[in-house]
Design a protein around this motif. Structure first.
Motif, PDB file in Angstrom:
ATOM      1  N   ALA A   1       0.832  -1.206   0.000  1.00 13.36           N
ATOM      2  CA  ALA A   1       0.000   0.000   0.000  1.00 13.36           C
ATOM      3  C   ALA A   1       0.867   1.257   0.000  1.00 13.36           C
ATOM      4  O   ALA A   1       0.553   2.238  -0.666  1.00 13.36           O
ATOM      5  N   ARG A   2       1.986   1.187   0.737  1.00 12.06           N
ATOM      6  CA  ARG A   2       2.864   2.368   0.801  1.00 12.06           C
ATOM      7  C   ARG A   2       3.480   2.652  -0.564  1.00 12.06           C
ATOM      8  O   ARG A   2       3.534   3.803  -1.003  1.00 12.06           O
ATOM      9  N   THR A   3       3.930   1.599  -1.248  1.00 10.49           N
ATOM     10  CA  THR A   3       4.543   1.845  -2.558  1.00 10.49           C
ATOM     11  C   THR A   3       3.489   2.300  -3.577  1.00 10.49           C
ATOM     12  O   THR A   3       3.816   2.897  -4.582  1.00 10.49           O
ATOM     13  N   LEU A   4       2.205   1.996  -3.290  1.00 11.64           N
ATOM     14  CA  LEU A   4       1.142   2.422  -4.208  1.00 11.64           C
ATOM     15  C   LEU A   4       0.667   3.840  -3.910  1.00 11.64           C
ATOM     16  O   LEU A   4      -0.254   4.333  -4.545  1.00 11.64           O
ATOM     17  N   GLY A   5       1.286   4.487  -2.922  1.00 11.86           N
ATOM     18  CA  GLY A   5       0.973   5.890  -2.692  1.00 11.86           C
ATOM     19  C   GLY A   5       0.316   6.221  -1.370  1.00 11.86           C
ATOM     20  O   GLY A   5      -0.066   7.362  -1.146  1.00 11.86           O
ATOM     21  N   CYS A   6       0.181   5.239  -0.475  1.00 15.81           N
ATOM     22  CA  CYS A   6      -0.438   5.487   0.831  1.00 15.81           C
ATOM     23  C   CYS A   6       0.633   5.865   1.848  1.00 15.81           C
ATOM     24  O   CYS A   6       1.707   5.276   1.865  1.00 15.81           O
ATOM     25  N   THR A   7       0.285   6.800   2.749  1.00 15.62           N
ATOM     26  CA  THR A   7       1.176   7.055   3.876  1.00 15.62           C
ATOM     27  C   THR A   7       1.118   5.840   4.802  1.00 15.62           C
ATOM     28  O   THR A   7       0.249   4.981   4.650  1.00 15.62           O
TER      29      THR A   7
END
Lengths: 359, 265
Positions: B165-171
């Motif tokens: 999720a983080r690499t997909l743009g989530c903090t």
């Protein structure tokens, strides 16, 4: 940015976990549209390097630049990278389409555009018909494709694959290697693969970085890596070879003459007289018979393994040394086990490496 | 297994189920008794005891108190228990197993001992406000249920999902909210229900901390039985039972009872 200019630059990146140095001043420059594999045994640092590029591991020193931007201290959600994980890491509470749309929703894209992008990404991986499925209802190969579609959908500056094919069975994996390479070239993606599978590395990449103990031992095109290994480690890790230990007698313009237990051999390389070395050659360079300006050694055939287009012949050369030859059926007679034969191979295809590198 | 053995097993299973359910059926039947004294066979049916529940002395304050304590202790336990479970499942703490056992240990402790211990402990530090002591005591009761459920839920959770999720743009906090919380939703629901029920029907701990004005519903109910044993209490018990059954039925629809029983994931 034009093709050929540096797209991803890793400069002097080091990483330590406690007393262990995982990455030791890594330098790596990748051009736009290039497919590069980080190849090495487990614990060589290849996954840590990938995570440092993705922002999931913070390097102790060095910098990472992507698409002309210094991203060393940029958190992962602002890096615009796409990662395909070994476990795929698909979100179990979302459908196939929901997974692919995730990154686009987070970016605040309009609903209509998301639908179009999801459809496009799913059709690229040939899963358009499964958009509404739950993740748990998919096979391993299908999950792999969803993970790929999810990473591609956000149009990342670089795609990172962490052992992404290793969970598939052999046949499916080989099919995916070819298909994935074609697909990535089609969308002109820049990609880095992490793998311990040499076949995968040779099949998929424009260049391969062989890693060992936190360092890149050799960064070369697959053909060069195979034909001109830069170190004993690279030689061993990619492909088969004959390896004979010996001591350098003399050296002259790029060649060394080595005394070994199977006779005097010559090889490319420059070493001081008296240095302990390993002399090596690829199995397809060895031919039955002796002659002229070539290296040669003789022995008794220990085993003959028929592998379809080729036959691997292992010869016991005495004194604990053995020779490995790959013969194709067209070359004529294949020897039988226990035959006494002489094998020869060109000096220009013989390498010498320092002995201690094996430790 | 042979045919005979299967039959024996089925008979045992059905017998046990009847043994467990029969008393509940009796209390439900008793609540509809037309006479103050419950007698089988029933000579008719009446719902008048249900109407009397609300007029029981001190019923509403006790119900409210029990609901308050159960909801607050469940809410606090869900947050604290989940954080503790993350620390145990994720952080490479030295002695994480010891800590996990300690966290779950009130489950294995007799409620009576726990009640006396808490009473003495609270007295010793001068903490005597009844509502607050009840809440803290119920936290001790509910926390193990939440911690146990969340530890096993997290053990199956792939933390790579958060990285994805983080690499997909989530903090990082965004990833926890958008990925971890929905993926663990069944665990949260199960933990919440068990915690709520454990608090709502607790008697042995509450009895030591209640005073004349602060009595939870189970304490009040025992008092009614001593004072006036008529079917009103049976009616109240039946309502609580019905509420529990509805709660379980809804959660079964949502996540499946087999997960709540812990028989499979």
């Amino acid at each position: 940015m034009s093709e050929g200019s540096p797209h991803l630059v890793v400069g002097g990146v080091s990483k330590r976990y406690g007393p262990t140095t995982v990455l030791d001043h890594i330098d790596l420059t990748i051009r736009r549209g290039e497919l590069v594999t980080l190849l090495g045994p487990s614990g060589c640092g290849k996954t840590t390097l990938l995570r440092a590029i993705a922002g999931l591991a913070q390097p102790d020193t060095g910098k990472v630049e992507l698409a002309g931007r210094d991203i060393t201290n940029v958190p992962p959600h602002k890096r615009n990278v796409g990662v395909v994980f070994q476990s795929y890491a698909l979100f179990p509470h979302l459908t196939v389409a929901g997974n692919v749309a995730f990154g686009l929703k987070v970016r605040g894209m309009a609903r209509r555009e998301i639908d179009i992008a999801v459809e496009r990404a799913l059709s690229l991986v040939k899963l358009g018909h499964l958009a509404g499925r739950r993740i748990s209802a998919l096979s391993g190969g299908q999950q792999q494709r969803v993970a790929l579609a999810r990473a591609i959908a956000v149009e990342p500056d670089v795609l990172l694959f962490d052992e992404a094919l290793s969970a598939l069975d052999r046949k499916l994996r080989e099919e995916m290697q070819v298909e994935l390479r074609r697909l990535l070239q089609e969308v002109k993606a820049t990609a880095i693969f992490v793998t311990h599978d040499q076949d995968e590395a040779l099949t998929m990449s424009d260049r391969v970085a062989v890693m060992n103990k936190g360092r890149i031992e050799q960064l070369a095109e697959p053909r060069e890596l195979y034909l001109r290994p830069a170190s004993l480690f690279a030689l061993n890790f990619v492909g088969l070879s004959t390896r004979i230990s010996g001591t350098v007698l003399s050296a002259d313009n790029g060649k060394v003459h080595v005394e070994t237990k199977v006779g005097r051999l010559s090889a490319l390389g420059s070493f001081q007289a008296g240095s302990p070395v390993i002399v090596a050659a690829r199995p397809e360079q060895l031919r039955i018979g002796g002659g002229g300006e070539t290296n040669s050694a003789s022995g008794r055939v220990r085993s003959v393994v028929f592998q379809g287009s080729r036959t691997l012949v292992e010869v016991d050369a005495g004194a604990g040394e053995s020779l490995l030859a790959e013969l194709s059926g067209r070359d004529g007679a294949i020897p039988d086990v226990h035959d006494e034969i002489r094998l020869s191979w060109p000096v220009t295809e013989t390498f010498a490496f320092p002995m201690e590198a094996q430790a | 297994m042979t045919r005979a053995a299967i039959i024996v097993c089925w008979v045992m299973a059905i017998g046990l189920a009847l043994f467990l359910i029969a008393p509940l059926l009796v209390i439900a039947a008793a609540s509809f008794s037309p006479t103050p004294v419950f007698d089988l066979p029933l000579t008719g049916a009446s719902t008048r005891w249900y109407g009397k529940i609300g007029r029981l002395d001190g019923f509403w304050p006790s119900l409210l108190l029990s609901l308050e304590i159960a909801l607050f202790s469940t809410a606090i336990s869900l947050v604290c228990g989940t954080l503790a479970a993350i620390a145990i499942a994720r952080g490479k703490l030295p002695g994480a197993n010891v800590f996990a056992t300690a966290l779950v240990s009130p489950l294995m402790m007799p409620g009576l001992v726990l009640g006396i211990a808490l009473l003495q402990g609270f007295r010793a530090v001068g903490f005597t406000a009844p509502w607050a002591t009840l809440l803290v005591a119920h936290l001790v009761i509910t926390l193990p249920y939440v911690a146990r459920t969340m530890i096993s839920g997290l053990a199956r959770f792939d933390f790579t999902l958060i990285e994805a999720a983080r690499t997909l743009g989530c903090t990082y906090p965004g990833s926890v909210l958008r990925v971890m919380v929905p993926a663990l939703a069944p665990s949260f629901l199960i933990a919440g229900i068990f915690s709520f029920l454990a608090s709502f029907d607790n008697y042995p701990v509450s009895i030591f901390l209640a005073d004349v004005r602060t009595k939870t519903l189970p304490i009040r109910m025992l008092q009614y039985i001593e004072e006036a044993p008529d079917p009103t209490l049976a009616a109240l018990s039946t309502l609580i039972l019905a509420g529990t059954v509805i709660l379980l039925f809804v959660s079964d629809r949502v996540v499946g009872l087999h997960r709540m029983a812990g028989t499979s994931d």
